[in-house]
Design a protein around this motif. Sequence first.
Motif, mmCIF file in Angstrom:
data_model
loop_
_atom_site.group_PDB
_atom_site.id
_atom_site.type_symbol
_atom_site.label_atom_id
_atom_site.label_comp_id
_atom_site.label_asym_id
_atom_site.label_seq_id
_atom_site.Cartn_x
_atom_site.Cartn_y
_atom_site.Cartn_z
ATOM 1 N N ALA A 133 0.841 -1.205 0.000
ATOM 2 C CA ALA A 133 0.000 0.000 0.000
ATOM 3 C C ALA A 133 0.872 1.250 0.000
ATOM 4 N N ILE A 134 1.905 1.246 0.834
ATOM 5 C CA ILE A 134 2.785 2.414 0.890
ATOM 6 C C ILE A 134 3.569 2.544 -0.413
ATOM 7 N N ALA A 135 4.012 1.413 -0.944
ATOM 8 C CA ALA A 135 4.740 1.446 -2.214
ATOM 9 C C ALA A 135 3.874 2.064 -3.313
ATOM 10 N N ARG A 136 2.603 1.712 -3.315
ATOM 11 C CA ARG A 136 1.726 2.240 -4.365
ATOM 12 C C ARG A 136 1.456 3.716 -4.210
ATOM 13 N N LEU A 137 1.466 4.183 -2.961
ATOM 14 C CA LEU A 137 1.135 5.589 -2.735
ATOM 15 C C LEU A 137 2.367 6.480 -2.734
ATOM 16 N N LYS A 138 3.473 5.975 -2.218
ATOM 17 C CA LYS A 138 4.620 6.864 -1.983
ATOM 18 C C LYS A 138 5.873 6.444 -2.751
ATOM 19 N N GLY A 139 5.820 5.319 -3.433
ATOM 20 C CA GLY A 139 7.017 4.844 -4.123
ATOM 21 C C GLY A 139 7.332 5.668 -5.362
ATOM 22 N N ASN A 140 8.523 5.477 -5.901
ATOM 23 C CA ASN A 140 8.819 6.134 -7.176
ATOM 24 C C ASN A 140 8.129 5.355 -8.299
ATOM 25 N N ARG A 141 8.301 5.833 -9.514
ATOM 26 C CA ARG A 141 7.554 5.284 -10.642
ATOM 27 C C ARG A 141 7.637 3.771 -10.755
ATOM 28 N N SER A 142 8.863 3.237 -10.726
ATOM 29 C CA SER A 142 8.978 1.796 -10.976
ATOM 30 C C SER A 142 8.440 0.974 -9.802
ATOM 31 N N ILE A 143 8.623 1.494 -8.593
ATOM 32 C CA ILE A 143 8.077 0.779 -7.430
ATOM 33 C C ILE A 143 6.555 0.784 -7.475
ATOM 34 N N ARG A 144 5.990 1.925 -7.820
ATOM 35 C CA ARG A 144 4.524 1.998 -7.937
ATOM 36 C C ARG A 144 4.025 1.012 -8.985
ATOM 37 N N ALA B 44 -7.798 3.284 2.718
ATOM 38 C CA ALA B 44 -7.867 3.845 4.071
ATOM 39 C C ALA B 44 -6.824 4.947 4.262
ATOM 40 N N ILE B 45 -5.638 4.733 3.729
ATOM 41 C CA ILE B 45 -4.595 5.765 3.849
ATOM 42 C C ILE B 45 -5.038 7.029 3.111
ATOM 43 N N GLN B 46 -5.650 6.816 1.950
ATOM 44 C CA GLN B 46 -6.086 7.984 1.178
ATOM 45 C C GLN B 46 -7.216 8.729 1.858
ATOM 46 N N ALA B 47 -7.906 8.053 2.777
ATOM 47 C CA ALA B 47 -9.016 8.708 3.468
ATOM 48 C C ALA B 47 -8.540 9.597 4.621
ATOM 49 N N ILE B 48 -7.258 9.518 4.961
ATOM 50 C CA ILE B 48 -6.761 10.351 6.065
ATOM 51 C C ILE B 48 -6.563 11.777 5.551
ATOM 52 N N ILE C 102 1.310 8.437 12.773
ATOM 53 C CA ILE C 102 0.079 9.220 12.630
ATOM 54 C C ILE C 102 -0.858 8.624 11.577
ATOM 55 N N ILE C 103 -0.335 8.316 10.412
ATOM 56 C CA ILE C 103 -1.225 7.935 9.314
ATOM 57 C C ILE C 103 -1.642 6.467 9.421
ATOM 58 N N LEU C 104 -0.662 5.568 9.505
ATOM 59 C CA LEU C 104 -1.008 4.142 9.525
ATOM 60 C C LEU C 104 -1.945 3.738 10.677
ATOM 61 N N PRO C 105 -1.677 4.194 11.901
ATOM 62 C CA PRO C 105 -2.590 3.783 12.976
ATOM 63 C C PRO C 105 -4.036 4.181 12.690
ATOM 64 N N GLN C 106 -4.224 5.335 12.081
ATOM 65 C CA GLN C 106 -5.589 5.756 11.743
ATOM 66 C C GLN C 106 -6.131 4.946 10.579
ATOM 67 N N ALA C 107 -5.265 4.718 9.581
ATOM 68 C CA ALA C 107 -5.706 3.984 8.386
ATOM 69 C C ALA C 107 -6.075 2.548 8.751
ATOM 70 N N ILE C 108 -5.310 1.962 9.636
ATOM 71 C CA ILE C 108 -5.586 0.573 10.017
ATOM 72 C C ILE C 108 -6.956 0.474 10.693
ATOM 73 N N ARG C 109 -7.266 1.464 11.510
ATOM 74 C CA ARG C 109 -8.592 1.455 12.138
ATOM 75 C C ARG C 109 -9.702 1.522 11.093
ATOM 76 N N ILE C 110 -9.468 2.308 10.068
ATOM 77 C CA ILE C 110 -10.485 2.395 9.006
ATOM 78 C C ILE C 110 -10.545 1.079 8.234
ATOM 79 N N ALA C 111 -9.394 0.441 8.079
ATOM 80 C CA ALA C 111 -9.322 -0.749 7.228
ATOM 81 C C ALA C 111 -9.826 -2.010 7.938
ATOM 82 N N ILE C 112 -9.941 -1.955 9.254
ATOM 83 C CA ILE C 112 -10.253 -3.196 9.972
ATOM 84 C C ILE C 112 -11.603 -3.828 9.600
ATOM 85 N N PRO C 113 -12.688 -3.059 9.533
ATOM 86 C CA PRO C 113 -13.943 -3.757 9.161
ATOM 87 C C PRO C 113 -13.874 -4.447 7.790
ATOM 88 N N PRO C 114 -13.436 -3.761 6.727
ATOM 89 C CA PRO C 114 -13.343 -4.489 5.452
ATOM 90 C C PRO C 114 -12.291 -5.601 5.488
#
Lengths: 214, 256
Positions: A37-48, A106-110, A132-144
């Motif tokens: 998830a982090i690679a897709r959001l924050k990685g450089n072009r080839s990592i994404r 979930a990360i994008q929802a923060i 800050i971000i992951l702990p909040q995102a994980i809470r959002i992601a838990i039900p799905p």
Amino acid sequence: MDIIWSNLPFLLKGAYYTLLITIVSMFFGSIIAVVVAIARLKGNRSIRWLARAYVSIIRGTPTLVQIIIVYYGLADYGLNLQPLTAAYIALSISIGAYLSETLRGAIQAIPKGQYEAAYASGMTPIQTMKRIILPQAIRIAIPPAGNTFIGMLKETSLVSVITVTELLRSAQLLIAQYYVYMPFYLAIAVMYWILSTGFSFILERIERRLSIYE
Amino acid sequence: MNKYGDPMIKTENLSKSFSGLEVLKNINLTVETGEVVAILGPSGSGKSTLLRMFNGLEELSGGRIQVGGISVDANQSQRERNKQIGKIRLHTGMVFQQFNLYPHKTVLQNVVEALLIVKKIPREKAITLGEKLLKRVGLLEKKDQYPNRLSGGQQQRVAIARALAMEPDLMLFDEPTSALDPELVDEVLAVIKELAHTGMTMVIVTHEMEFAREVADRIIFMADGVVVEEGTSEEFFSRPKTERARKFLKMEEVIN
Ligand SMILES: Nc1ncnc2c1ncn2[C@@H]1O[C@H](COP(=O)(O)OP(=O)(O)OP(=O)(O)O)[C@@H](O)[C@H]1O
Ligand SMILES: [Mg+2]
């Protein structure tokens, strides 16, 4: 009914493997999900690009095929995995792809303001993500994610094809011995049901526990 | 962080574009150490963008900016700029319109987070300092609550305590009371005023004219991405020099 009781220890052992495979794959799948998830959001072009390809391939192919490739396919190249190991690997890779999409959403929802507050206080992007971000995102992601986990519990039945004696295969082995189907299949259906209900229950508890700040 | 007498903030030909659209043009200004400056101006004039450039939340497109003796300019490499911005942030606190408290952390955890993670000071020391700051903004009894249990005014006071925790030399406020219900504005303004009296250098973007007049030593009035007028608070409000400022003040008067 008697043949169930007398074979219960054997079936319970199958249930144990079902549970074990679920939990191990959940664990490694979650780690994969965070990284991807982090690679897709924050990685450089080839990592994404790489992360996207992974998700696309896994989601676009049947889990059963993935399991067979890991176990039988890799054996062609001299990589002879234990059935259980192959099951862990295939299912972790599979669940990781689905979970990474959940987590990415979930990360994008923060809100952006969360990053800004953290950066303004001197945190680095990595510290911000972790604290800050992951702990909040994980809470959002838990039900799905919970739904994915329960689906996962049921998908473990697929690894019976690579001779892992989980619940389904334990039933099949007993059937081969006694030549009756219904009692054994019903018994494992009940056991699957108990396991997934237990799972839902635990997940609900966790959800409630984590939502205290809302 | 800077020699006595040096300005806290100095910008030289600072400019900022968002995908080709220039929203700040050739900004040259200084904020002296210990000064309280209010940035006023109509919506969209670039106030927030300018304020956010002071601590690197917005990248600069041209010119140079110096905060507490640490300079960032458009000619530096990205890496060099990031390094400088990192240093600036260690000495700068910011308060946002939407508070931006961390919802998954208690009030006290919000305040001490950066102390533990960025400054890496021992937990006990951080907690002592955090509690002291919460007491200062009148919210010590709320320390174990989660932010969503607090009113907007209380949340903003926590956010101020959080910004103060890093013991900044400069505090930046971006419309700290604009998201608040009218009856909650005063408690936040009171905390900011109290802070002004301690000699903290502050830059405040606000639409609260009366507050600006009272708390600011100097007013920077912006419109359309340029500084139109600058002057002492007294000068600006009683004898605005430009037509633009007169119009703006009249408008604000009508609104309030
Ligand atoms: N991230 C962004 N991308 C594109 N344009 C932006 C961005 N941020 C601000 N702008 C534009 O820059 C200009 C200045 O915006 P800014 O938010 O600094 O104004 P402001 O004076 O703070 O206004 P307000 O009083 O409404 O807060 C506006 O035209 C705005 O649309
Ligand atoms: Mg603004």
